[in-house]
Design an enzyme around this catalytic site. Sequence first.
Site, PDB file in Angstrom:
ATOM      1  N   HIS A  43     103.325  37.189  10.115  1.00 27.99           N
ATOM      2  CA  HIS A  43     104.726  37.204  10.545  1.00 27.99           C
ATOM      3  C   HIS A  43     105.296  35.789  10.543  1.00 27.99           C
ATOM      4  O   HIS A  43     106.370  35.531   9.971  1.00 27.99           O
ATOM      5  CB  HIS A  43     104.827  37.818  11.943  1.00 27.99           C
ATOM      6  N   GLU A  44     104.582  34.864  11.171  1.00 32.38           N
ATOM      7  CA  GLU A  44     105.061  33.482  11.257  1.00 32.38           C
ATOM      8  C   GLU A  44     105.031  32.776   9.906  1.00 32.38           C
ATOM      9  O   GLU A  44     105.907  31.959   9.602  1.00 32.38           O
ATOM     10  CB  GLU A  44     104.242  32.700  12.286  1.00 32.38           C
ATOM     11  N   HIS A  47     108.192  33.491   8.035  1.00 34.60           N
ATOM     12  CA  HIS A  47     109.260  32.566   8.418  1.00 34.60           C
ATOM     13  C   HIS A  47     109.055  31.200   7.752  1.00 34.60           C
ATOM     14  O   HIS A  47     110.001  30.609   7.218  1.00 34.60           O
ATOM     15  CB  HIS A  47     109.271  32.369   9.939  1.00 34.60           C
ATOM     16  N   ASP A 137     113.331  37.169  17.107  1.00 27.26           N
ATOM     17  CA  ASP A 137     114.125  37.267  15.877  1.00 27.26           C
ATOM     18  C   ASP A 137     115.433  38.016  16.121  1.00 27.26           C
ATOM     19  O   ASP A 137     116.474  37.669  15.557  1.00 27.26           O
ATOM     20  CB  ASP A 137     113.314  37.976  14.781  1.00 27.26           C
TER      21      ASP A 137
END
Length: 288
Positions: A43-44, A47, A137
């Site tokens: 997930h990170e 980003h 988010d």
Amino acid sequence: MNEYIQLLLKMRIHPTLWLVIGISVVTAHFIPVLMLLCIVFFHEMGHAFAAQFYKWRIKSIELLPFGGAVVTEEYGNRTLKEDLMVILAGPIQHLWLIGAAFLLYSASILPHVLFEQFLYMNLAVLLFNLLPIWPLDGGKLLFLIFSLSRSFLDAHRVTLLFSIVFSILFVFIAAIISPFNLNIWIIAGFLFFSLTVEWRQRHYAFIRFLLERHYGRMDSPGKLTPLAVDESENIYHVLEKFRRGCKHPIIILQNGKEKGALDENEILHAYFSDKLTNIKVGDLLYSW
């Protein structure tokens, strides 16, 4: 490609996460914690990869016991489109993770129990991150929406107020559904702590936003959005009207009629370089 690989060198694991991993080993819960860590990592990195693609200045990628964060040195002067892409790049990772897990399950490589657990964790992390609460988010998306029609300072303030309301609602629902779930209360504590710190530093965040523009680090001039202000208005009050994604010609009014105009850079220079922090904006017409 090398610049993307170097992102791994910016990975930071919070000390409490090592503690959680150690406890999971002792209590025979290592596999669930490892799955959660894997989900948060991708997930990170979603980003981070998007931010690197747009040449953002990335300080670190932090993994926490209940999530993560990509810390950048961008302060609201990238385009709203870029910001949107970087925000969405995290949640999008859950789609291919779920797809990959389903293929492994269909091929009888991943046991049914682990597949269900992995699916649940993915959906839980995805839905939680989309809650309209800062700094999740969903909270950042809320900030973008408000930024379409409000000044940076006002959009930031309203986002935090909405986040506080949604946080209280989240805790209220969690207390009814699962009052003895320690993880939920830890997460709630983290959210309220983050919101408290962000609220106290909201003016500092605003000044960083202005400084980026002052030093010419605005990614794009943005659309021209004139600001009509009375000549008697304090220069700081004029700066409070600055919006994300906009370039502001300043129209000076005297008795409702245009007296002159200034570029936003002139206002920023007067405030930060010349230290004219208490001057009326109309006085700048005679200074330039």
